[in-house]
Motif scaffolding. Structure first.
Motif, PDB file in Angstrom:
ATOM      1  N   ARG A 161       6.992  -9.098  14.149  1.00 16.00           N
ATOM      2  CA  ARG A 161       5.548  -8.909  14.061  1.00 16.00           C
ATOM      3  C   ARG A 161       5.224  -7.767  13.104  1.00 16.00           C
ATOM      4  N   LYS A 162       4.388  -8.063  12.119  1.00 19.09           N
ATOM      5  CA  LYS A 162       4.037  -7.041  11.136  1.00 19.09           C
ATOM      6  C   LYS A 162       2.965  -6.115  11.693  1.00 19.09           C
ATOM      7  N   MET A 163       3.099  -4.843  11.342  1.00 17.16           N
ATOM      8  CA  MET A 163       2.052  -3.889  11.713  1.00 17.16           C
ATOM      9  C   MET A 163       0.826  -4.159  10.848  1.00 17.16           C
ATOM     10  N   ASP A 164      -0.324  -4.138  11.468  1.00 17.11           N
ATOM     11  CA  ASP A 164      -1.559  -4.476  10.762  1.00 17.11           C
ATOM     12  C   ASP A 164      -2.485  -3.277  10.807  1.00 17.11           C
ATOM     13  N   ALA A 165      -2.333  -2.408   9.824  1.00 14.37           N
ATOM     14  CA  ALA A 165      -3.169  -1.204   9.777  1.00 14.37           C
ATOM     15  C   ALA A 165      -3.372  -0.804   8.331  1.00 14.37           C
ATOM     16  N   ARG A 166      -4.498  -0.206   8.044  1.00 12.55           N
ATOM     17  CA  ARG A 166      -4.830   0.190   6.680  1.00 12.55           C
ATOM     18  C   ARG A 166      -5.421   1.595   6.674  1.00 12.55           C
ATOM     19  N   PHE A 167      -5.281   2.284   5.529  1.00 12.71           N
ATOM     20  CA  PHE A 167      -5.930   3.579   5.375  1.00 12.71           C
ATOM     21  C   PHE A 167      -7.439   3.379   5.325  1.00 12.71           C
ATOM     22  N   SER A 174     -15.760  16.277  -3.872  1.00 20.71           N
ATOM     23  CA  SER A 174     -15.866  15.154  -2.925  1.00 20.71           C
ATOM     24  C   SER A 174     -14.491  14.622  -2.508  1.00 20.71           C
ATOM     25  N   VAL A 175     -13.435  15.364  -2.834  1.00 20.79           N
ATOM     26  CA  VAL A 175     -12.078  14.913  -2.518  1.00 20.79           C
ATOM     27  C   VAL A 175     -11.773  15.148  -1.044  1.00 20.79           C
ATOM     28  N   ARG A 176     -11.300  14.108  -0.371  1.00 19.39           N
ATOM     29  CA  ARG A 176     -10.816  14.225   1.013  1.00 19.39           C
ATOM     30  C   ARG A 176      -9.365  13.756   1.024  1.00 19.39           C
ATOM     31  N   ALA A 177      -8.458  14.701   1.212  1.00 18.32           N
ATOM     32  CA  ALA A 177      -7.024  14.408   1.066  1.00 18.32           C
ATOM     33  C   ALA A 177      -6.346  14.230   2.416  1.00 18.32           C
ATOM     34  N   ALA A 178      -5.286  13.418   2.426  1.00 22.01           N
ATOM     35  CA  ALA A 178      -4.398  13.275   3.587  1.00 22.01           C
ATOM     36  C   ALA A 178      -2.970  13.401   3.076  1.00 22.01           C
ATOM     37  N   TYR A 179      -2.110  14.018   3.890  1.00 28.67           N
ATOM     38  CA  TYR A 179      -0.773  14.393   3.431  1.00 28.67           C
ATOM     39  C   TYR A 179       0.271  13.991   4.461  1.00 28.67           C
ATOM     40  N   MET A 197      -1.803   8.553  12.829  1.00 28.75           N
ATOM     41  CA  MET A 197      -2.843   9.579  12.958  1.00 28.75           C
ATOM     42  C   MET A 197      -3.601   9.760  11.641  1.00 28.75           C
ATOM     43  N   LEU A 198      -2.886   9.648  10.510  1.00 30.31           N
ATOM     44  CA  LEU A 198      -3.514   9.841   9.201  1.00 30.31           C
ATOM     45  C   LEU A 198      -4.491   8.721   8.871  1.00 30.31           C
ATOM     46  N   MET A 199      -4.109   7.492   9.188  1.00 33.81           N
ATOM     47  CA  MET A 199      -4.882   6.340   8.745  1.00 33.81           C
ATOM     48  C   MET A 199      -6.228   6.217   9.464  1.00 33.81           C
ATOM     49  N   ASP A 200      -6.428   7.026  10.469  1.00 33.28           N
ATOM     50  CA  ASP A 200      -7.698   7.006  11.177  1.00 33.28           C
ATOM     51  C   ASP A 200      -8.754   7.826  10.449  1.00 33.28           C
ATOM     52  N   GLU A 201      -8.329   8.614   9.452  1.00 28.97           N
ATOM     53  CA  GLU A 201      -9.242   9.492   8.738  1.00 28.97           C
ATOM     54  C   GLU A 201      -9.740   8.811   7.462  1.00 28.97           C
ATOM     55  N   GLU A 202     -10.994   9.079   7.118  1.00 26.75           N
ATOM     56  CA  GLU A 202     -11.541   8.543   5.880  1.00 26.75           C
ATOM     57  C   GLU A 202     -11.131   9.458   4.738  1.00 26.75           C
ATOM     58  N   ILE A 203     -10.344   8.936   3.821  1.00 27.78           N
ATOM     59  CA  ILE A 203      -9.783   9.745   2.746  1.00 27.78           C
ATOM     60  C   ILE A 203      -9.959   9.037   1.404  1.00 27.78           C
ATOM     61  N   ASN A 204      -9.825   9.801   0.316  1.00 27.82           N
ATOM     62  CA  ASN A 204      -9.822   9.197  -1.026  1.00 27.82           C
ATOM     63  C   ASN A 204      -8.697   9.750  -1.896  1.00 27.82           C
TER      64      ASN A 204
END
Length: 632
Positions: free
Chosen positions: A313-319, A391-396, A459-466
């Motif tokens: 089963r593939k994980m189905d999640a997106r940033f 306007s940059v919102r970063a995730a690391y 945890m990262l993918m729940d945040e709105e980032i660009n």
């Protein structure tokens, strides 16, 4: 000649589940085999059984008589005070024993003993010492150390003071230096940079023995292995090709089994409907029809031979991306960073615009992770300025994952990190990342490196980032997880900056290459295939500065004849054709990934790739001939 043979191998760690359940396979001398399977399938267990480190419950294992086997998954314990140089030279233990006996005989002859037996024995030892390369050990050690980026300074360090990755690299070097017939490699590229990985691939291509490799590095598998053995449900599936062939063939077999299953189910449904009608008519007064119905139902049971094929089963999640306003995402102006007397880089001047996908590459220790930490504000530059757009919102995603309280379970970790989330929402989100059932109540501290990376991504993918920054995102992930994160990155429409040694990942995403080398960054505004071609061109055209020996005069260069000059021109043209051919093959690989579920399209693309591969092989042969002619 058979090198390794396993018959009906069974191994279990508990009564309920057998990790190996009748595993049977054969590997012949000189083969290059990739051992694949999901995490926990029993690959490393099999390696331990082959080396005798672990016993098995049933079956048999046979290793070719007199064959020497080397395993890279485990790091031996060396005596206290051993330096890296000492560890590398343990590969010559046989030569050391010969040298010591020769020294003893030399001392006896110096003392006046000149019997024929002493001279004969010394001659035998001398021949064996030379045949085993006893006079070339320094050359061999230097060659392997340079190839694996084991520096002179590192060779003088204590082995026990090294990091886990450095120990693995040194142990790999020791194994290569040994006179080994069978190489067992368990994730050999995990702690190697691009330079060392490519050196290892070249070494394996020239190695005359047998190689069996467990690896999640698809690029490495494509270049090295010629056959794949996949461990699935404790048994072996065989594929007569490299990883790309395996991926296509596995999908083809799945589709074929699914068609067979559906055809069987349709026939069973038809017969069951007929049997039900016969039973109904029998109840209406014709008892003889019961017998026919029961006979039909027995036939149905005999037909139930095909289990429904399943896929992981593939994980189905997106940033969750947010819109970016403006052009400039990041600017580095005259950035410098040093640690003590060591300068990592100086006067870096770079700009990043919205939508770019940049791969930061370079050898281990050049400062890639340090630069990422400077950009994220975890470290500060010694000089210069780093500026991000308003306007940059970063995730690391860092290379080494750290959680504030690793004793918490997965659900609590999500709840503490996300204040506006409910326990059920946390469990739903974790399920999307393949953490299901009782797994969500595990302590974070017991998760593997790959599972911790997956949790951090959750945890990262729940945040709105660009602006997404990844440091070795695929390092501890199996192939299925790597493919999943690639799909997530593919769907992300913001700016991407990543550090990686995974050439498959770099080739798929990079539209710009930053090469960190010698304290500066060279900016290549191109994809990975074109970057490799550009680097090859640079190496061909770069002037060679060779310092003449003190006792010799520098010779005046001899001007080549017309045939050599023509060969050199043809060589440049051939290299360009090779670069175009490699780009075409890379494009076909991407098309094949996109058409993974379309069997007809896959077959057509596979045919095109085989033709392109044949053309590339012909170009390689042409290049070798021209190269010899140009250098004659």
């Amino acid at each position: 000649m058979i090198e390794i043979q396993a018959e009906g191998l069974v191994k279990s760690f508990d009564l309920e589940k057998k990790i190996l359940d009748g595993l049977t396979f054969q590997i012949d001398q000189g083969e290059r085999v990739g051992l694949l399977g999901k995490n926990g399938a029993g690959k490393t267990t099999l390696f331990k059984i082959l080396t005798g480190e672990m016993d098995y419950d049933a079956g048999s294992v046979t290793i070719g008589q007199g064959r020497r086997m080397g395993l890279i998954s485990q790091i031996p314990v060396y005596p206290e005070g051993f330096t890296v140089e000492d560890v590398l030279r343990t590969a010559f233990s046989r030569l050391q024993a010969l040298a010591e006996e020769m020294e003893q005989l030399t001392a006896r002859m110096a003392a006046g003993e000149s019997g024929s037996e002493v001279l004969r024995r010394y001659g035998q030892l001398s021949e064996r010492f030379e045949a085993f390369g006893g006079y070339d050990t320094d050359v061999a050690v230097n060659k392997v150390a340079n190839g694996l980026s084991i520096t002179r300074d590192m060779r003088s360090q204590l082995f026990e003071s090294l990091s886990g990755g450095e120990k693995t690299r040194v142990n790999l070097g020791r194994l290569i230096l040994e006179d080994t017939d069978i190489l067992l490699l368990d994730e050999p590229t995990n702690h190697l940079d691009l330079h060392a990985t490519e050196w290892l691939e070249d070494y394996i291509s020239q190695f005359h023995g047998t190689v069996v490799a467990i690896s999640h590095d698809r690029y490495f598998l494509d270049r090295v292995v010629k056959r794949v053995i996949e461990i699935e449900n404790g048994k072996a599936e065989f594929y007569s090709g490299n990883y790309s062939f395996y991926a296509i063939e596995k999908e083809r077999r799945y589709q074929e089994r699914m068609r067979q299953y559906q055809k069987e189910q349709a026939k069973i449904e038809q017969l069951q409907e007929a049997a039900d009608k016969l039973h109904l008519w029998a109840f209406m007064g014709n008892d003889a029809l019961h017998k026919r119905a029961f006979s039909m139902e027995k036939r149905i049971e005999r037909m139930r031979t095909t289990d429904k094929p399943t896929k992981v089963r593939k994980m189905d999640a997106r940033f969750a991306s947010t819109e970016f306003f403006g052009d400039e995402v990041l600017e580095l102006k005259n950035v410098c960073k040093s640690f003590g007397e060591k300068t990592l880089f100086s006067n870096l001047n770079l700009k990043v615009e919205g939508g770019e996908r940049i791969a930061l590459i370079g050898d281990n220790g050049t400062g890639k992770s340090t630069l990422i930490k400077l950009i994220m504000g975890e470290l500060y530059p010694d000089d210069g300025r780093i500026k991000t757009g308003p306007s940059v919102r970063a995730a690391y995603l860092p290379q080494i994952i750290h959680f504030e309280n690793p004793q918490r379970n997965l659900v609590d970790t999500m709840l503490y990190a996300k204040k506006n989330i409910t326990p059920q929402s946390a469990r739903n989100r974790l399920a999307a990342y393949d953490f299901r059932g009782e797994d969500v109540f595990k302590s974070v501290s017991v998760l593997s490196g790959g599972e911790q990376s997956r949790l951090r991504l959750c945890m990262l993918m729940d945040e709105e980032i660009n602006f997404l920054i990844l440091d070795e995102p695929t390092n501890h992930l199996d192939i299925a997880s790597r493919e999943w994160i690639e799909e997530a990155v593919e769907a992300f429409d913001g700016t991407l900056l990543f550090v990686s040694h995974d050439r498959y990942f770099i080739n798929r995403f990079a539209t710009r290459i930053w090469e960190l080398e010698g304290g500066t960054i060279r900016d290549y505004p191109m994809g990975f295939a074109r970057y490799r071609s550009a680097k090859a061109e640079e190496q061909k055209t770069a002037p060679r500065h060779e310092t003449p020996r003190p006792e010799e005069k520098a010779e005046r260069p001899v001007r080549g004849n017309k045939a050599q000059a023509a060969a050199r021109k043809q060589l440049v043209i051939c290299e360009r054709e090779i670069a175009r051919s490699e780009e075409a093959i890379a494009a076909l690989d991407r098309e094949m990934e996109a058409a993974a579920c379309d069997y007809e399209a896959l077959g057509e693309l596979l045919g095109k790739k085989e033709e392109a591969q044949a053309e590339l092989e012909a170009l390689y042969e042409k290049w070798e001939a021209l190269s010899e002619e140009a250098q004659a």
